[in-house]
Design an enzyme around this catalytic site. Structure first.
Site, mmCIF file in Angstrom:
data_model
loop_
_atom_site.group_PDB
_atom_site.id
_atom_site.type_symbol
_atom_site.label_atom_id
_atom_site.label_comp_id
_atom_site.label_asym_id
_atom_site.label_seq_id
_atom_site.Cartn_x
_atom_site.Cartn_y
_atom_site.Cartn_z
ATOM 1 N N PHE A 27 0.801 -1.218 0.000
ATOM 2 C CA PHE A 27 0.000 0.000 0.000
ATOM 3 C C PHE A 27 0.838 1.273 0.000
ATOM 4 O O PHE A 27 0.300 2.365 -0.015
ATOM 5 C CB PHE A 27 -0.927 0.010 1.223
ATOM 6 C CG PHE A 27 -1.887 -1.136 1.230
ATOM 7 C CD1 PHE A 27 -3.031 -1.111 0.456
ATOM 8 C CD2 PHE A 27 -1.641 -2.248 2.008
ATOM 9 C CE1 PHE A 27 -3.912 -2.168 0.460
ATOM 10 C CE2 PHE A 27 -2.522 -3.310 2.018
ATOM 11 C CZ PHE A 27 -3.665 -3.269 1.242
ATOM 12 N N ASP A 139 0.526 -13.049 7.148
ATOM 13 C CA ASP A 139 1.651 -12.862 6.216
ATOM 14 C C ASP A 139 2.974 -12.931 6.974
ATOM 15 O O ASP A 139 3.877 -12.126 6.754
ATOM 16 C CB ASP A 139 1.511 -11.534 5.479
ATOM 17 C CG ASP A 139 2.472 -11.427 4.286
ATOM 18 O OD1 ASP A 139 2.948 -12.492 3.820
ATOM 19 O OD2 ASP A 139 2.747 -10.305 3.841
#
Length: 552
Positions: A27, A139
């Site tokens: 992002f 993750d």
């Protein structure tokens, strides 16, 4: 809402001046920041509003961040503050200087078993903390495990993970394929915690072997290996840790190890610090903690009745309930960690009469643990007299300060022997002022600057000694009485950096990038010499590493 400003040609957000880019994520970028007033360094993650808006997760991220700001765990990167602008969110986070675990393994190869266990224990403790507060990482990988200057693990990037609740399944595929569980790459439903366990198993394998258990440059072949769950176990791994790896890397998530299973495993339990998994039998979940309720009210600007309604609602995802339990849990962790970091102040009723104690040469009573002597009396008064307001002010005892250090009832020579052992292990340099007073320094591997402190062993009563830590600024001149005796203790890894994220619908067509070679007594701020820059934080890191090493 904050606005971006220019500061000497650099971008300024709030009180932070942004510097170099530390990394690039899905992002946006992560930049190093420096507080304009204090000089303290932080890591600033920049989340682009447009990118997160396209994924329809703006509201969810805002809610998660509100709770993540309350996360306080010694092995999780702290989120201090979130600053909003019309185009971006700026997450101001704890900065650690040791880099990624991935880079460390690439440079040094596999880690010694004891060190691998120590790091893995820290990582699992952090994951357990988040799971208990309904947060899944999803993750986990060596790139998201950062190391501080003293090789302690800190998990980063919890900010974009999903909050989970009973019965909710996470349908999104995210993360790096080499570390992803079979159910993730297959697009099947999964609950959350079990995928973190799989990733932890891959990280443990990488620590012990210097390679990945499942690896192939051809992504479809990689997926086939992961779904098959067959991986090579080197002969040098002992049988105990091999069984743990096989349990964590079970293809069937129902057969996969849980955190409880791992904690009970014989290999994991060896040399396990108790602060990592605190247990407080006196804690009663049915008793409401008024202080915690007030703290939630202050942080969320709400009323006590709103907090109580949230607690009684039974909704584990209610933000006020989550915040309350975070505060309670943090307090329990700090209480448990006191066995390693906290040395309580001496009993207030103890008398400090030098004539009754044998003080070895070079060892002196702590100046702030000694009540002042009365002019017409050879004896010292009890420190409790300071609380008696009816006595003349001239006889009042000055309130004792708190000091950063360790208190012990061992013999002074034994204490100093342990200090020397710990300093050598940490690669510190020191100068001997006398048998119980040292000047110590450590070189910051990132800045190249030296952090200095004074270690002084004091007598606090007839049974206890205090090893006091005091920051030394660069301007402090070394005493001439000290003899300068500086002391220092004295491959290519098969890891490569996978793609940072992947979409389950298109992952099969992606190819991987190339291989890479390769008992705190409290602290009075008066005893620390704060100055601009990261000196104070470096000093505290130095203290923490020494205390931790002494506690082992």
């Amino acid at each position: 809402m904050a606005e971006k400003q220019k500061h000497d040609g650099r971008v300024k957000i709030g009180h932070y001046v942004l510097g170099d880019t530390l990394g690039v994520g899905t992002f946006g970028k992560v930049k190093i920041g420096e507080h304009q007033l204090t000089g303290h360094k932080v890591a600033v993650k920049i989340l682009n509003r447009q990118k997160i808006r396209s994924l329809d997760v703006v509201g969810k991220i805002k809610r998660e961040i509100q709770n993540l700001k309350l996360f306080r765990h010694p092995h999780i990167i702290k989120l201090y503050q979130v600053i909003s602008t019309p185009t971006d969110f700026f997450m101001v986070m704890e900065y650690v200087s040791g880099g990624e675990l991935f880079d460390y393994i690439c440079k040094h190869g596999r880690v010694e078993e004891m060190e691998a266990r120590r790091l893995f224990q820290q990582i699992l403790s952090a994951v357990d903390y988040c799971h208990r507060h309904m947060v899944v990482h999803r993750d986990l990988k060596p790139e998201n495990v950062l190391l501080d200057a003293h090789m302690n693990a800190k998990i980063a990037d919890f900010g974009l993970s999903n909050m989970m609740s009973d019965g909710e399944f996470l349908r999104t595929s995210c993360g790096s394929p080499n570390y992803a569980a079979p159910e993730v790459i297959s697009g099947r439903l999964y609950a959350g915690p079990e995928v973190d366990i799989w990733s932890c198993g891959v990280i443990l394998y990488a620590l012990l072997c210097g390679t990945l258990p499942f690896d192939d440059e051809h992504v479809p072949t990689l997926f086939k290996k992961i779904r098959g769950g067959v991986f090579y176990i080197p002969e040098y791994l002992n049988r105990s840790v091999a069984t743990l790896l096989m349990h964590m890397l079970q293809v069937d998530p129902l057969k996969r190890a849980t955190i409880k299973d791992i904690r009970e495993h014989e290999w994991f339990k060896q040399d396990l610090p108790s602060y990592l998994f605190p247990e407080d039998p006196s804690y009663d979940a049915n008793v409401i903690d008024d202080e915690a309720v007030k703290e939630v009210c202050e942080k969320f600007e709400c009323t006590e009745s709103e907090v109580m309604n949230s607690l009684y609602s039974g909704d584990p995802q209610d933000q006020l309930a989550v915040a309350y339990h975070l505060i309670i849990d943090n307090r329990r962790i700090m209480n448990q960690a006191s066995e390693f970091y906290l040395a309580s102040s001496p009993p207030s009723g103890s008398f400090m009469d030098d004539s009754a104690m044998h003080i070895p040469p070079g060892l002196k009573p702590h100046p702030e643990r000694m009540p002042p002597l009365i002019a017409d009396s050879p004896k010292a008064r009890c420190p409790l007299d300071a609380l008696n307001t009816t006595k003349p002010k001239s006889l009042a005892v000055k309130k004792a300060k708190w000091h950063l250090g360790i208190r012990s009832q061992s013999k002074p020579y034994d204490i100093m022997a342990e200090v020397y052992r710990a300093m050598k292990q940490l690669d510190f340099e020191w100068k001997v002022v006398n048998a119980y007073h040292l000047r110590v320094r450590r070189k910051n591997p990132v800045t190249g600057n030296y952090v200095k402190m004074s270690l002084q062993l004091y007598l606090v009563d007839n049974r206890s000694y205090l090893l006091d830590f005091k920051s030394i600024d660069d301007e402090v001149v070394e005493q001439r009485s000290g003899s300068s005796t500086p002391q220092r203790s004295c491959s290519a890894a098969g890891l490569h950096r996978p793609r940072s994220s992947f979409d389950s619908t298109t992952a099969e067509s992606h190819s991987l990038s190339g291989s890479l070679t390769g008992s705190l007594t409290g602290s009075t701020l008066s005893s620390v010499s704060p100055r601009l820059g990261s000196h104070t934080m470096d000093f505290f890191e130095m203290c923490a590493s020494l205390i931790t090493t002494l506690a082992r």
